[in-house]
Design an enzyme around this catalytic site. Structure first.
Site, PDB file in Angstrom:
ATOM      1  N   MET A  24       0.858  -1.190   0.000  1.00  0.00           N
ATOM      2  CA  MET A  24       0.000   0.000   0.000  1.00  0.00           C
ATOM      3  C   MET A  24       0.897   1.245   0.000  1.00  0.00           C
ATOM      4  SD  MET A  24      -3.442  -0.939   2.043  1.00  0.00           S
ATOM      5  CE  MET A  24      -2.848  -0.615   3.687  1.00  0.00           C
ATOM      6  N   TYR A  26       4.179   3.894   0.838  1.00  0.00           N
ATOM      7  CA  TYR A  26       4.923   4.471   1.949  1.00  0.00           C
ATOM      8  C   TYR A  26       5.959   3.435   2.411  1.00  0.00           C
ATOM      9  CZ  TYR A  26       5.734   8.422   4.882  1.00  0.00           C
ATOM     10  OH  TYR A  26       6.317   9.533   5.447  1.00  0.00           O
ATOM     11  N   LEU A  27       6.780   3.050   1.450  1.00  0.00           N
ATOM     12  CA  LEU A  27       7.666   1.899   1.612  1.00  0.00           C
ATOM     13  C   LEU A  27       8.663   2.107   2.749  1.00  0.00           C
ATOM     14  CD1 LEU A  27       8.421   1.109  -2.152  1.00  0.00           C
ATOM     15  CD2 LEU A  27       6.540   0.277  -0.716  1.00  0.00           C
ATOM     16  N   HIS A  28       8.893   1.045   3.483  1.00  0.00           N
ATOM     17  CA  HIS A  28       9.910   1.058   4.538  1.00  0.00           C
ATOM     18  C   HIS A  28      10.819  -0.146   4.322  1.00  0.00           C
ATOM     19  CE1 HIS A  28       7.550  -2.137   6.307  1.00  0.00           C
ATOM     20  NE2 HIS A  28       6.481  -1.354   6.297  1.00  0.00           N
ATOM     21  N   GLY A  30      11.015  -2.980   5.549  1.00  0.00           N
ATOM     22  CA  GLY A  30      10.348  -4.284   5.408  1.00  0.00           C
ATOM     23  C   GLY A  30       9.933  -4.528   3.965  1.00  0.00           C
ATOM     24  N   HIS A  31       9.327  -3.509   3.330  1.00  0.00           N
ATOM     25  CA  HIS A  31       8.943  -3.646   1.914  1.00  0.00           C
ATOM     26  C   HIS A  31      10.186  -3.826   1.041  1.00  0.00           C
ATOM     27  CE1 HIS A  31       5.452  -0.938   3.240  1.00  0.00           C
ATOM     28  NE2 HIS A  31       4.851  -2.029   2.803  1.00  0.00           N
ATOM     29  N   GLY A 142       5.194  -9.986   3.824  1.00  0.00           N
ATOM     30  CA  GLY A 142       5.928  -9.934   5.090  1.00  0.00           C
ATOM     31  C   GLY A 142       5.213 -10.743   6.161  1.00  0.00           C
ATOM     32  N   SER A 180       6.720  -0.685  10.054  1.00  0.00           N
ATOM     33  CA  SER A 180       5.351  -0.556   9.563  1.00  0.00           C
ATOM     34  C   SER A 180       5.166   0.855   9.034  1.00  0.00           C
ATOM     35  CB  SER A 180       4.363  -0.819  10.709  1.00  0.00           C
ATOM     36  OG  SER A 180       3.088  -0.318  10.375  1.00  0.00           O
ATOM     37  N   ARG A 182       2.622   2.541   9.392  1.00  0.00           N
ATOM     38  CA  ARG A 182       1.873   3.292  10.404  1.00  0.00           C
ATOM     39  C   ARG A 182       2.758   3.760  11.559  1.00  0.00           C
ATOM     40  NH1 ARG A 182      -2.549  -0.520   8.932  1.00  0.00           N
ATOM     41  NH2 ARG A 182      -4.281   0.738   8.159  1.00  0.00           N
TER      42      ARG A 182
HETATM   43  O1  PAF Z   1      -0.073  -5.779   3.536  1.00  0.00           O
HETATM   44  C1  PAF Z   1      -0.489  -4.852   2.826  1.00  0.00           C
HETATM   45  O2  PAF Z   1       0.177  -3.828   2.635  1.00  0.00           O
HETATM   46  C2  PAF Z   1      -1.857  -4.982   2.188  1.00  0.00           C
HETATM   47  O3  PAF Z   1      -2.754  -5.622   3.027  1.00  0.00           O
HETATM   48  C3  PAF Z   1      -1.817  -5.658   0.801  1.00  0.00           C
HETATM   49  C4  PAF Z   1      -1.335  -7.093   0.895  1.00  0.00           C
HETATM   50  C5  PAF Z   1      -0.899  -4.868  -0.120  1.00  0.00           C
HETATM   51  C6  PAF Z   1      -3.220  -5.680   0.191  1.00  0.00           C
HETATM   52  O4  PAF Z   1      -3.719  -4.388   0.036  1.00  0.00           O
END
Ligand code: PAF
Length: 276
Positions: A24, A26-28, A30-31, A142, A180, A182
């Site tokens: 979704m 706002y990469l950190h 973990g992504h 993750g 996260s 958030r």
């Molecule tokens: O984990 C997330 O960021 C979301 O739930 C996902 C898997 C991208 C689905 O919108």
């Protein structure tokens, strides 16, 4: 790297294997770990960035969820992404859209499913759509959202979607807080206290490994929660690693899962507490 908004602009016959990292934004870190792993294991990597309205409940942070496409694009490219798929809500859910993917039963009824009604329907629907649009060989998730990972595995198997689901371990801050998007909601005063989940999980693991029962281990974890009165716990449980049903006796791969709220943010975390 190419950034596209429309499903029709993805390549019809991409080089394979093709990896998908659904996010979704706002990469950190973990992504980025998911993207690096996908880049190492696939010919091409698609990163989807879509704040999915279907998985937010009333009163949740859909409108205020942090968004920064420019920054995300730079970070994703550095980590090895070849494509960013950044659809609009209308592209994903055009007028007349009427289908929901629903995983029923105990896997979705408890924990996050109980606190966030409809959340897993939203996740299952959007991830199924992403699988059908991108047609990846592998998709990377993750372990931080551990229940989500089990839900994705379930509908991927049940619907014969044929994607290899690759779980990637949680990336933590040096003090143990799970990364996260958030975490930006944590103010300077709350931030040091936000390790309460991690510390509680460590206490459960230590108790488990010193031979205490699941119930005794949970008591050790709850004692950590009690030291932080600003934190309102939603749950702390030891569960089976696939079914997420509570355990009365230890089993290989047993997982401790936890969630709770500070005034400005809700946090979740989990940890394997018994070797698999
Ligand atoms: O984990 C997330 O960021 C979301 O739930 C996902 C898997 C991208 C689905 O919108």
């Amino acid at each position: 790297m190419r950034i596209i908004q429309r499903a029709a602009d993805l390549r019809v016959n991409p080089p394979r294997p093709l990896g998908l990292v659904p996010t979704m934004g706002y990469l950190h870190e973990g992504h980025l770990e998911l993207i690096r792993r996908a880049a190492a294991e696939n010919q091409e990597v698609v990163v989807s960035i879509f704040v999915n309205p279907l998985q937010f409940g009333p009163g949740e942070d859909y409108q205020s969820y942090p968004r920064d496409l420019e920054r995300d694009a730079r970070l994703a490219e550095e980590a090895g992404a070849d494509w960013i798929f950044h659809p609009s809500p209308e592209e994903m859910y055009p007028p007349g859209f009427a289908t929901t993917v629903h995983v029923s039963g105990p896997l979705t009824e408890r924990w996050e499913g109980e606190r966030r009604p409809g959340h897993f329907d939203g996740v299952a629907t959007v991830v199924s759509k992403l699988f059908n649009i991108v047609r990846p060989d592998r998709a990377y998730f993750g372990e931080k959202d551990y229940q989500q990972l089990q839900v994705v595995k379930r509908f991927n198997a049940d619907l014969n979607l044929g994607v290899e689901i690759v779980p990637v371990p949680i990336v933590r801050e040096p003090d143990g807080l799970a990364r996260s998007s958030r975490n930006v909601y944590l103010d300077a005063e709350t931030r040091p206290k936000a390790t309460v989940l991690y510390r509680a999980l460590l206490a459960v693991r230590q108790a488990a490994q010193s031979g205490l029962s699941p119930e005794e281990a949970l008591a050790a974890g709850r004692a950590v929660f009690d030291e932080t009165p600003e934190f309102a716990a939603d749950y702390l449980a030891v569960v089976h690693p696939q079914t997420l049903q509570p355990l009365e006796q230890w089993t290989a791969g047993a997982r401790a899962i936890a969630a709770g709220r500070f005034p400005a943010v809700r946090l979740i975390d989990n940890m394997e507490v018994m070797g698999s």
